[in-house]
Design a protein around this motif. Structure first.
Motif, mmCIF file in Angstrom:
data_model
loop_
_atom_site.group_PDB
_atom_site.id
_atom_site.type_symbol
_atom_site.label_atom_id
_atom_site.label_comp_id
_atom_site.label_asym_id
_atom_site.label_seq_id
_atom_site.Cartn_x
_atom_site.Cartn_y
_atom_site.Cartn_z
ATOM 1 N N ILE A 18 0.841 -1.196 0.000
ATOM 2 C CA ILE A 18 0.000 0.000 0.000
ATOM 3 C C ILE A 18 0.873 1.242 0.000
ATOM 4 C CG2 ILE A 18 -0.201 0.153 2.532
ATOM 5 C CD1 ILE A 18 -3.201 0.931 2.025
ATOM 6 N N THR A 19 0.400 2.262 -0.697
ATOM 7 C CA THR A 19 1.047 3.556 -0.694
ATOM 8 C C THR A 19 -0.034 4.627 -0.716
ATOM 9 O OG1 THR A 19 2.778 4.917 -1.749
ATOM 10 C CG2 THR A 19 1.235 3.791 -3.204
ATOM 11 N N GLY A 20 0.339 5.844 -0.404
ATOM 12 C CA GLY A 20 -0.620 6.947 -0.409
ATOM 13 C C GLY A 20 0.105 8.246 -0.152
ATOM 14 N N ALA A 54 -2.477 4.966 4.576
ATOM 15 C CA ALA A 54 -1.561 3.877 4.220
ATOM 16 C C ALA A 54 -0.779 3.390 5.439
ATOM 17 C CB ALA A 54 -0.605 4.333 3.118
ATOM 18 N N ALA A 58 4.421 -1.184 3.056
ATOM 19 C CA ALA A 58 3.739 0.109 2.914
ATOM 20 C C ALA A 58 4.752 1.206 2.642
ATOM 21 C CB ALA A 58 2.932 0.437 4.166
ATOM 22 N N PRO A 110 4.112 5.060 2.781
ATOM 23 C CA PRO A 110 3.326 6.281 2.945
ATOM 24 C C PRO A 110 4.171 7.523 2.632
ATOM 25 C CG PRO A 110 3.417 4.946 4.975
ATOM 26 C CD PRO A 110 4.494 4.483 4.077
#
Length: 222
Positions: free
Chosen positions: A108-110, A118, A131, A133
């Motif tokens: 996951i990334t954001g 994230a 992850a 972020p």
């Protein structure tokens, strides 16, 4: 690269996820969480970039179709979004993508607000393997210490929101609790990765961050 929409059902109402699929069959997926603007052209472009790297990219619409036109609208939409609502939507996106595409390796990334979600998702969602972020807010320590997957946290030294004090606090908790968090800080402002915002975009920092994230995901999604 192909794009499509994935229908998601949550307890607070239906939404969709923008999906970018590589030309070859993907064996791993990246969940991409929006900035406070919503699922706009920039987020769709980023999804395509991940697809071009061979990942299925799933960007759940946390705003259920709303896209902000200015900072005031973005702030209002972000304020109205409950953490529990966003987290449920992310979980549904992962579970729905698992069934639709037969993929069980997810990172996951954001960015901005998406970075906040994230990092929290990395602490709370068991299906995630890693992850990355970008300049998201830090969850409370009781949540952060539940982290079990590797995190690459990207920050800007000139960021007035996710400022060096917050980032240092993250480092301190990570060291105290032996959490698998690596922090990389650039001499750049908040949202430096967003190439649609020339007032803050930093091409050199963005290119290096992109390289690091791809290497990081390549290592943990093998």
């Amino acid at each position: 690269m192909n794009t499509e929409s994935l229908n998601l059902n949550t307890s607070r109402g239906a939404t969709t996820a923008h999906v970018a699929r590589p030309d070859v069959e993907a064996s791993a997926a990246v969940v991409l969480i929006q900035e406070w603007w919503g699922i706009n052209d920039h987020i769709r472009d980023l999804a395509g970039r991940y697809a071009n790297e061979g990942y299925l990219c799933v960007a759940p619409d946390l705003y259920r179709g709303n896209v902000a036109a200015n900072p005031d609208e973005a702030a209002a939409l972000m304020k109205a979004l409950a953490i529990e609502d966003g987290m449920e939507t992310i979980r549904q996106a992962i579970h729905t993508a698992q069934a639709a595409y037969q993929i069980d390796r997810f990172a996951i990334t954001g960015y901005c607000m998406g970075g906040t979600f994230a990092l929290r998702a990395a602490c709370e969602i068991a299906e995630l393997k890693a992850a990355a972020p970008f300049y998201g807010d830090i969850p409370e320590e009781s949540v952060l210490t539940q982290l079990r997957v590797p995190v690459l946290f990207i920050a800007g030294l000139r960021d007035a929101w996710i400022n060096p004090e917050k980032v240092n606090a993250l480092k301190e908790i990570a060291a105290k609790s032996n959490l698998p968090i690596e922090v990389v800080s650039y001499d750049a402002d908040h949202a430096f990765f967003n190439d649609t915002r020339p007032q803050v975009y930093d091409a050199e920092a963005a290119a290096d961050a992109w390289r690091r994230v791809l290497e990081f995901f390549g290592k943990h999604l093998r």
